[in-house]
Design a protein around this motif. Structure first.
Motif, mmCIF file in Angstrom:
data_model
loop_
_atom_site.group_PDB
_atom_site.id
_atom_site.type_symbol
_atom_site.label_atom_id
_atom_site.label_comp_id
_atom_site.label_asym_id
_atom_site.label_seq_id
_atom_site.Cartn_x
_atom_site.Cartn_y
_atom_site.Cartn_z
ATOM 1 N N VAL A 101 48.500 30.067 23.658
ATOM 2 C CA VAL A 101 48.716 29.718 22.848
ATOM 3 C C VAL A 101 48.731 30.338 21.633
ATOM 4 C CG1 VAL A 101 48.107 27.368 20.838
ATOM 5 C CG2 VAL A 101 48.026 27.418 23.014
ATOM 6 N N GLN A 102 48.144 31.505 21.432
ATOM 7 C CA GLN A 102 47.932 32.880 20.602
ATOM 8 C C GLN A 102 49.317 33.512 20.262
ATOM 9 O OE1 GLN A 102 46.214 32.317 17.841
ATOM 10 N NE2 GLN A 102 44.747 29.884 18.685
ATOM 11 N N VAL A 103 49.862 34.198 21.484
ATOM 12 C CA VAL A 103 50.389 34.927 22.004
ATOM 13 C C VAL A 103 52.346 34.818 21.965
ATOM 14 C CG1 VAL A 103 50.992 36.793 23.594
ATOM 15 C CG2 VAL A 103 49.099 36.744 22.940
ATOM 16 N N MET A 104 51.666 33.300 22.413
ATOM 17 C CA MET A 104 53.679 32.812 22.639
ATOM 18 C C MET A 104 53.866 32.035 21.689
ATOM 19 S SD MET A 104 54.136 32.765 26.549
ATOM 20 C CE MET A 104 55.295 32.058 26.674
ATOM 21 N N GLY A 105 52.604 30.895 21.026
ATOM 22 C CA GLY A 105 53.182 29.221 20.924
ATOM 23 C C GLY A 105 53.820 29.801 19.531
ATOM 24 N N PHE A 106 52.838 30.743 18.343
ATOM 25 C CA PHE A 106 52.637 30.736 16.990
ATOM 26 C C PHE A 106 54.917 31.717 17.429
ATOM 27 C CE2 PHE A 106 48.757 29.359 17.021
ATOM 28 C CZ PHE A 106 48.683 28.402 15.883
ATOM 29 N N SER A 107 54.848 32.629 17.736
ATOM 30 C CA SER A 107 55.676 34.249 17.421
ATOM 31 C C SER A 107 56.940 33.331 18.022
ATOM 32 C CB SER A 107 54.945 35.032 18.114
ATOM 33 O OG SER A 107 55.287 34.210 19.920
ATOM 34 N N MET A 108 57.286 32.134 19.111
ATOM 35 C CA MET A 108 58.337 32.381 19.913
ATOM 36 C C MET A 108 58.764 30.877 18.742
ATOM 37 S SD MET A 108 57.695 32.218 24.043
ATOM 38 C CE MET A 108 59.469 31.344 23.502
ATOM 39 N N GLY A 109 57.682 29.608 17.629
ATOM 40 C CA GLY A 109 57.925 29.297 17.008
ATOM 41 C C GLY A 109 58.456 29.407 15.923
ATOM 42 N N LYS A 110 58.169 31.203 15.804
ATOM 43 C CA LYS A 110 58.872 31.804 14.243
ATOM 44 C C LYS A 110 60.547 31.616 14.352
ATOM 45 C CE LYS A 110 54.413 33.337 12.408
ATOM 46 N NZ LYS A 110 53.492 34.663 11.827
ATOM 47 N N VAL A 111 60.356 32.396 15.836
ATOM 48 C CA VAL A 111 61.991 32.335 16.302
ATOM 49 C C VAL A 111 62.870 31.122 16.229
ATOM 50 C CG1 VAL A 111 64.019 33.838 17.978
ATOM 51 C CG2 VAL A 111 61.043 34.519 17.430
ATOM 52 N N TYR A 112 62.283 30.029 16.778
ATOM 53 C CA TYR A 112 62.667 29.096 17.103
ATOM 54 C C TYR A 112 63.128 28.451 14.957
ATOM 55 C CZ TYR A 112 63.657 23.791 17.067
ATOM 56 O OH TYR A 112 64.444 22.734 17.090
ATOM 57 N N MET A 113 62.604 28.359 14.789
ATOM 58 C CA MET A 113 62.260 27.834 13.303
ATOM 59 C C MET A 113 63.927 28.327 13.081
ATOM 60 S SD MET A 113 59.631 27.821 10.016
ATOM 61 C CE MET A 113 59.754 27.068 8.740
ATOM 62 N N GLN A 114 63.444 29.824 12.813
ATOM 63 C CA GLN A 114 64.533 30.896 12.090
ATOM 64 C C GLN A 114 66.045 30.557 12.252
ATOM 65 O OE1 GLN A 114 64.645 35.090 12.692
ATOM 66 N NE2 GLN A 114 66.290 35.815 11.561
ATOM 67 N N LYS A 115 66.289 30.294 13.744
ATOM 68 C CA LYS A 115 67.234 29.647 14.399
ATOM 69 C C LYS A 115 68.036 28.321 13.944
ATOM 70 C CE LYS A 115 70.445 29.762 17.374
ATOM 71 N NZ LYS A 115 72.114 30.646 16.805
ATOM 72 N N ALA A 116 66.432 27.412 14.541
ATOM 73 C CA ALA A 116 66.796 25.902 14.118
ATOM 74 C C ALA A 116 67.141 26.231 12.675
ATOM 75 C CB ALA A 116 65.409 25.245 14.265
ATOM 76 N N ASN A 117 67.111 26.563 11.404
ATOM 77 C CA ASN A 117 67.063 26.556 10.174
ATOM 78 C C ASN A 117 68.719 26.820 9.993
ATOM 79 O OD1 ASN A 117 66.392 26.086 7.491
ATOM 80 N ND2 ASN A 117 66.958 27.896 6.912
ATOM 81 N N GLU A 118 68.763 27.477 10.627
ATOM 82 C CA GLU A 118 70.118 28.201 10.243
ATOM 83 C C GLU A 118 71.343 27.450 10.714
ATOM 84 O OE1 GLU A 118 70.703 32.018 13.173
ATOM 85 O OE2 GLU A 118 69.379 32.696 10.947
ATOM 86 N N THR A 119 71.441 26.400 11.831
ATOM 87 C CA THR A 119 71.498 25.291 12.406
ATOM 88 C C THR A 119 71.751 24.205 11.662
ATOM 89 O OG1 THR A 119 71.794 26.491 14.721
ATOM 90 C CG2 THR A 119 72.405 23.849 15.183
ATOM 91 N N TYR A 120 70.303 23.462 10.815
ATOM 92 C CA TYR A 120 70.676 22.182 9.811
ATOM 93 C C TYR A 120 71.166 22.678 8.872
ATOM 94 C CZ TYR A 120 68.195 19.626 6.542
ATOM 95 O OH TYR A 120 67.452 18.339 5.670
ATOM 96 N N LEU A 121 71.288 24.002 8.077
ATOM 97 C CA LEU A 121 72.291 24.497 6.989
ATOM 98 C C LEU A 121 73.319 24.200 7.576
ATOM 99 C CD1 LEU A 121 70.167 27.658 5.852
ATOM 100 C CD2 LEU A 121 69.859 24.704 4.877
ATOM 101 N N SER A 122 74.000 24.587 8.725
ATOM 102 C CA SER A 122 75.976 24.827 8.879
ATOM 103 C C SER A 122 75.831 22.707 8.859
ATOM 104 C CB SER A 122 75.514 25.569 10.365
ATOM 105 O OG SER A 122 75.055 24.354 10.922
#
Length: 283
Positions: A101-122
């Protein structure tokens, strides 16, 4: 620093290390930070951002506080109802379970947030929904693979790592591994609430999940005085419910069929774990 055999030496050393780290970071970034503040302040940028996100701290802070509170309640309950040995076994199990959770969860969540935000703004919501479902099931598969091994061979893994005295920790980790699949998944997909500006729904899910978790756990531990393994089973069930609420709300904010996905998810992970269990008995 001489403090005899008490733990205060270790605690003081940890605080000093943290303080040195903070000072180092501040020295490296203070000048650029204040220059950026002055720069954006001239354009009324900070005022506009503060106005737009004025409710953000009121929603995110209580949500984070509930997560931390829920994590620590079992420790106090175990310390009050059971013995110190069981508390130590539980603490080691939770520590190992929480590493992904500490190693993967938060880091992958940040990557997903960036990608999802780009798609949302489009403005393409269909693509955003498709990305969310794909990402959700990819994380679910990875979590099931990892925690499935711990489910099937928890005692053996803990015996190898920490010795035969920690077999109980392996049993605890094996039981709780099913719920931690969804702990990892929920942490990773949680940024969708921020992207969709649905922090209020996230807080509602946290309040319901944490409320059920704390109340039921206290009632069970004080009135029924359960066996240790039964207590871990109840704890696992409550943790699972808390995480499923987050997952369900995440699908809901995207107008996706949350119940269908939850049923499919539970069935799939259960089959996965059953396969692991059967395979471990054959080996």
């Amino acid at each position: 620093l001489r403090m005899g055999s008490t733990p205060w030496g270790l605690i003081s050393g940890e605080l000093i290390i943290r303080l040195i780290g903070i000072v180092t970071i501040l020295r490296a970034h203070t000048i650029s930070f204040f220059s950026n503040v002055v720069r954006v302040g001239k354009k009324d940028f900070l005022r506009d951002v503060a106005r737009e996100y004025r409710n953000y701290p009121l929603l995110i802070f209580p949500s984070s506080l509930l997560v931390q509170l829920t994590m620590h309640v079992p420790v106090y309950v175990i310390g009050a109802v059971f013995n110190v040995e069981f508390l130590g076994q539980y603490s080691l199990a939770i520590s190992l379970l929480g590493i992904p959770v500490q190693v993967m969860g938060f880091s992958m969540g940040k990557v997903y947030m960036q990608k999802a935000n780009e798609t949302y703004l489009s403005g393409d919501m269909d693509v955003l929904k498709h990305q969310f479902v794909q990402f959700y099931y990819a994380i679910l598969l990875v979590a099931s693979l990892g925690y499935g091994i711990l489910f099937a061979a928890g005692p053996e893994i803990f015996t190898f790592i920490a010795g035969s005295d920690w077999v109980m920790a392996g049993n605890i980790a094996g039981i709780m591994s099913f719920a931690f699949v969804f702990e990892l998944v929920s942490i990773t997909i949680a940024p969708i609430f921020l992207v969709m500006k649905k922090e209020r729904q996230q807080l509602v899910a946290r309040v319901w999940g944490s409320g059920i978790f704390i109340i039921v756990l206290i009632i069970v531990s004080t009135l029924f005085m359960p066996d240790m393994i039964i207590f871990v089973g109840v704890l696992t069930t409550l943790l699972l419910i808390r995480q499923l609420l987050i997952v369900g709300f995440a699908f809901h904010v995207l107008n996706l069929p949350w119940l269908k996905h939850l049923i499919f998810t539970l069935a799939g992970v259960s089959i996965f774990f059953l396969f692991y269990h059967t395979l471990s008995r054959l080996i």
